[in-house]
Design an enzyme around this catalytic site. Structure first.
Site, PDB file in Angstrom:
ATOM      1  N   ALA A 189     -24.964  22.784  72.880  1.00 62.12           N
ATOM      2  CA  ALA A 189     -24.987  23.449  74.188  1.00 62.12           C
ATOM      3  C   ALA A 189     -26.336  23.206  74.863  1.00 62.12           C
ATOM      4  O   ALA A 189     -27.355  23.051  74.176  1.00 62.12           O
ATOM      5  CB  ALA A 189     -24.757  24.950  74.005  1.00 62.12           C
ATOM      6  N   ARG A 223     -28.490  25.056  76.130  1.00 60.33           N
ATOM      7  CA  ARG A 223     -29.583  25.970  75.799  1.00 60.33           C
ATOM      8  C   ARG A 223     -30.370  25.489  74.578  1.00 60.33           C
ATOM      9  O   ARG A 223     -31.501  25.900  74.367  1.00 60.33           O
ATOM     10  CB  ARG A 223     -29.064  27.395  75.570  1.00 60.33           C
ATOM     11  CG  ARG A 223     -28.207  27.585  74.334  1.00 60.33           C
ATOM     12  CD  ARG A 223     -27.797  29.062  74.195  1.00 60.33           C
ATOM     13  NE  ARG A 223     -26.953  29.275  73.025  1.00 60.33           N
ATOM     14  CZ  ARG A 223     -25.642  29.122  73.002  1.00 60.33           C
ATOM     15  NH1 ARG A 223     -25.005  28.720  74.101  1.00 60.33           N
ATOM     16  NH2 ARG A 223     -24.939  29.353  71.896  1.00 60.33           N
ATOM     17  N   TYR A 224     -29.764  24.615  73.765  1.00 60.44           N
ATOM     18  CA  TYR A 224     -30.466  24.085  72.596  1.00 60.44           C
ATOM     19  C   TYR A 224     -31.266  22.828  72.936  1.00 60.44           C
ATOM     20  O   TYR A 224     -32.038  22.342  72.125  1.00 60.44           O
ATOM     21  CB  TYR A 224     -29.468  23.755  71.479  1.00 60.44           C
ATOM     22  CG  TYR A 224     -28.756  24.968  70.939  1.00 60.44           C
ATOM     23  CD1 TYR A 224     -29.460  26.012  70.343  1.00 60.44           C
ATOM     24  CD2 TYR A 224     -27.372  25.075  71.019  1.00 60.44           C
ATOM     25  CE1 TYR A 224     -28.807  27.129  69.852  1.00 60.44           C
ATOM     26  CE2 TYR A 224     -26.700  26.187  70.531  1.00 60.44           C
ATOM     27  CZ  TYR A 224     -27.431  27.210  69.953  1.00 60.44           C
ATOM     28  OH  TYR A 224     -26.799  28.319  69.469  1.00 60.44           O
ATOM     29  N   THR A 225     -31.027  22.273  74.085  1.00 58.73           N
ATOM     30  CA  THR A 225     -31.680  21.000  74.433  1.00 58.73           C
ATOM     31  C   THR A 225     -32.683  21.168  75.575  1.00 58.73           C
ATOM     32  O   THR A 225     -33.225  20.189  76.060  1.00 58.73           O
ATOM     33  CB  THR A 225     -30.630  19.949  74.840  1.00 58.73           C
ATOM     34  OG1 THR A 225     -29.908  20.431  75.981  1.00 58.73           O
ATOM     35  CG2 THR A 225     -29.665  19.680  73.704  1.00 58.73           C
TER      36      THR A 225
END
Length: 366
Positions: A5, A7-9
């Site tokens: 997702a 938000r992790y990158t």
């Protein structure tokens, strides 16, 4: 297939990060699809300084390990400028030793450092820093090796006390707060704090080794390189970035010049241009009629047709076309840069000097 997702990158960038992206919009690097194919992302960043030597990198993939120590930003920039000007420099004159954000002391062995600088392999020792608080009978450790953690150090000291190998310590605790890292060791009144620390250096991660393995990807192929080899690869890459940026600027300025040269042609008979536009019954015929009336091409005619009627006057056109000579000078200068390697290298040196002045900080690791 599921992807990470967003938000992790995503990350929050520091000020210097803008220098990693400088002129990325000018086609300086190649782009590819991102993880889910919804956007494009750069294959590499057009970093204006050798970031690979400034941020420590550790990783392992497809059975290939890599461990790159960090160096001081200003020292790396100065070393790169010196290396561009003279291939035969001694790197130790510029890069005294690695420099880590966690501080500590490096036990310098010049022969070992030379080996690391030349081959990209080797190791060196980093030692924690401490101060003695005599009134409270304790030792405060305030900088530790980059390769370890305060938890590992406390666990190691606790194990030594429990096993009876060290009897001069009554307590050890982590007192890290907003002011910074601090590990406090309570020592017995009869103990010699310096002698105790020498023992702890030997028996705990308070002194640790950093093993270097400068295994990097150059053109998609893994290579173990010394520092000069890394600088060679980075300088070649950076030269291509600047040439691509220069080609982009030449193209954009040439396009602008071409449009202004078309606009310049109507200044002698602005009334004729207005008559053509007003007298054309169909909108689609405005551009062809302007092309025929002033012997200009389609792009130039389209540019003129888009100008508002109130701007079709001598003052506006003179103001717009006043940039023609400066554009020609700029394009000639950019073409000279594109042709001459020495000028590209001068630009790299100026950018590195600017980075060193803007973001350079004193060494943290002594």
């Amino acid at each position: 297939m599921k992807f990470a997702a967003p938000r992790y990158t995503e990350v929050k960038l520091s000020d210097i990060s803008s220098e990693l992206f400088q002129d990325i919009e000018k086609e300086t690097v190649d782009f590819t699809d991102n993880y889910d194919g919804t956007m494009k992302e750069p294959l590499l960043l057009p970093a204006v300084f050798p970031n690979i030597l400034i941020n420590p990198n550790q990783g392992i993939a497809v059975s290939m390990a890599s461990n790159i120590c960090s160096f001081n930003l200003k020292e790396v920039c100065d070393a790169t400028i010196a290396y561009i000007k003279n291939d035969d420099i001694n790197l130790l004159d510029y890069l005294k030793a690695p420099d880590f954000s966690t501080g500590g002391n490096i036990i310098v062995n010049e022969d070992e450092l030379e080996k690391i600088y030349e081959t990209g392999r080797g190791s060196f020792k980093i030692r924690a820093k401490y101060r003695i608080d005599k009134p409270n009978h304790c030792v405060e450790i305030f900088e530790i090796p980059y390769t370890t953690t305060s938890e590992a150090i406390i666990d190691s000291i606790a194990d030594l006390v429990k096993s009876g190998k060290i009897k001069d310590i009554s307590d050890v605790r982590d007192e890290t707060d907003l002011k910074g890292l601090k590990i406090t060791i309570d020592v017995r009144r009869s103990a010699d704090p310096d002698a105790l620390m020498n023992k702890l250096y030997k028996l705990t991660p308070l002194e640790d080794s950093f093993s270097c393995n400068f295994n990097i990807l150059v053109g998609g192929a893994p290579q173990v390189l010394g520092i000069k080899g890394i600088l060679d690869a980075w300088i070649e890459f950076r030269m291509q970035c600047i040439k691509r940026q220069t080609a982009f600027d030449i193209r954009k300025k040439s396009e602008r010049l071409h449009l202004l040269e078309g606009l310049q042609k109507i200044i002698l008979d602005i009334d004729k241009a207005i008559r053509i536009i007003r007298g054309t019954e169909q909108e689609a015929q405005v551009v062809p009629n302007l092309m025929q009336g002033f012997s200009i091409d389609e792009e130039q005619a389209d540019f003129i047709a888009e100008i508002k009627l109130r701007n079709l006057n001598k003052a506006y056109i003179l103001k717009q076309t006043s940039d023609i000579e400066s554009l020609r000078t700029e394009i000639a200068d950019l073409e000279d840069i594109y042709r001459k390697e020495a000028r590209v290298l001068d630009i790299i040196c100026k950018q590195l000097k600017n980075i060193a002045q803007k973001y350079g900080k004193p060494r943290v690791t002594e």
